[in-house]
Design a protein around this motif. Structure first.
Motif: not given
Length: 374
Positions: A123-124, A148, A150, A274
């Motif tokens: 995700d990040n 995490s 996406k 997620y």
């Protein structure tokens, strides 16, 4: 062999083989072969140790041949009859598989992950990258430590986490996975998967290409899998969950992939599903530096190489790559603190819940002031 009678001479070859192939412990075969020259010859000629190792680890059926690269190896160019050369090859096989079986049963079990390679999505990145799963703690200097995926509107979309192990040959017994609990979000949701599955194998192409590329189905394209486990249910709990394999598995090539199947937690902020993992641990017996492998390109076969017949010493956990990475991260956090760069973190629109920690510190300061006044 009581009274000089050798039961191998009294029984026909098929009956003797039937008896000996029922043995389940390789050390029993080694002891049997040490009784006499004739018994040793019988074990070696019939490749009994090799067959027993293949029963223990079906992945060994991919072995094309074995090599000895250590001091006891004899020159293969030595002149002699075909029978002599065949006998030498059988003895070499016997030595390699005898020590291989010993290593699988007696080498010290330990954490086997060397480095995190790639996640199917992040995700990040790098704040929520796969490298965070090597950290046993879910908080580092008041910052969350986790990977995490996406977000997905479809909860059935899977994810994968791929790791390189500390040896090309590892006997894996269990994998532990801890889902991440977002304690900075309302309700403190746990972003676990519905179930997990494990794959083991080796790289098809250059490792640099794998690290640079990321795709949803990278396993089928970049890796050759020699083992796929059953599916294990995962609980939606914030703890290190143990997934013990039904039988020890020989990982050939040093690559392990965790398949996270099904999403159970939707994030309130964007209504997407997620999967988040805070820590992964792989436990087994690395067979390096005693053994190595040589894989054939465009083939499922490989060469089993005996590099040393010495019992390896158990490496100190402090020298492992994951621990070194953790220390580097801690030093970075300390430097940030000294420079005054650390601020309260806000994730997904929710602030960290550190009021209790601060109130505890204030209470301690008040108690100390009262003691000083007294």
């Amino acid at each position: 062999m009581k009274n000089g009678l050798d039961f191998l001479n009294l029984l026909n070859c098929d009956v003797s083989l039937k008896i000996l192939t029922n043995l389940e412990d390789p050390s029993d075969l080694v002891r049997f072969s040490a009784v006499s020259r004739s018994w040793r010859q019988f074990v070696i000629e019939n490749g009994l140790l090799k067959h027993l190792c293949r029963r223990m680890f079906p992945q060994l059926s991919r072995v094309d041949h074995v090599n000895e690269l250590c001091g006891t190896a004899k020159g293969h160019a030595e002149a002699g009859s075909s029978n002599f050369m065949e006998w030498e090859a059988l003895k070499r096989e016997h030595r390699v598989y005898a020590f291989f079986a010993r290593g699988c049963l007696s080498f010290a079990p330990r954490e086997c992950i060397y480095e995190a390679i790639i996640a199917s999505s992040t995700d990040n990145d790098p704040e929520e990258g796969i490298h965070n799963t090597l950290e046993p703690r879910d908080r580092v200097a008041r910052r969350a430590s986790y990977w995490s995926s996406k977000g997905q509107s479809n909860p059935a979309v899977p994810e994968t986490l791929t790791y390189r192990l500390c040896a090309d040959l590892c006997v894996i017994t269990e994998i532990n996975v801890r889902p991440f609990q977002a304690y900075f979000q309302i309700g403190k949701p746990i972003y676990s998967a519905n179930s997990v599955r494990f794959r083991m194998g080796h790289v098809k192409s250059c490792m640099d290409n794998i690290v640079k590329e990321s795709c949803q189905d990278c396993g089928n394209e970049k890796f050759a899998w020699t083992y796929t486990s059953q599916e294990f249910p995962m609980a939606q709990e914030n703890c290190l969950q143990n997934f013990r394999l039904p039988e020890p598995v020989l990982c050939i090539g040093g690559i392990l992939q965790i398949e996270l199947l099904g999403r159970v937690q939707r994030q309130e902020m964007d209504s997407l599903y997620y999967i988040c993992v805070s820590h992964v641990q792989v436990v087994g017996r690395p067979l390096s530096p005693a053994f190595g492998i040589q894989t054939f390109e465009h083939s499922e076969k490989f060469v089993l190489e005996a590099l040393s017949y010495k019992q390896p010493t158990s490496p100190a956990q402090s020298s492992s790559a994951p621990t070194l990475q953790m220390r580097v991260r801690d030093l970075e956090q300390i430097l940030n603190l000294l420079r005054g760069n650390v601020v309260d973190v806000v994730e997904y629109g929710y602030e960290w819940e550190i009021e209790d920690e601060e109130s505890d510190e204030e209470d301690e300061d008040e108690d100390e002031d009262e003691e000083d006044r007294e």
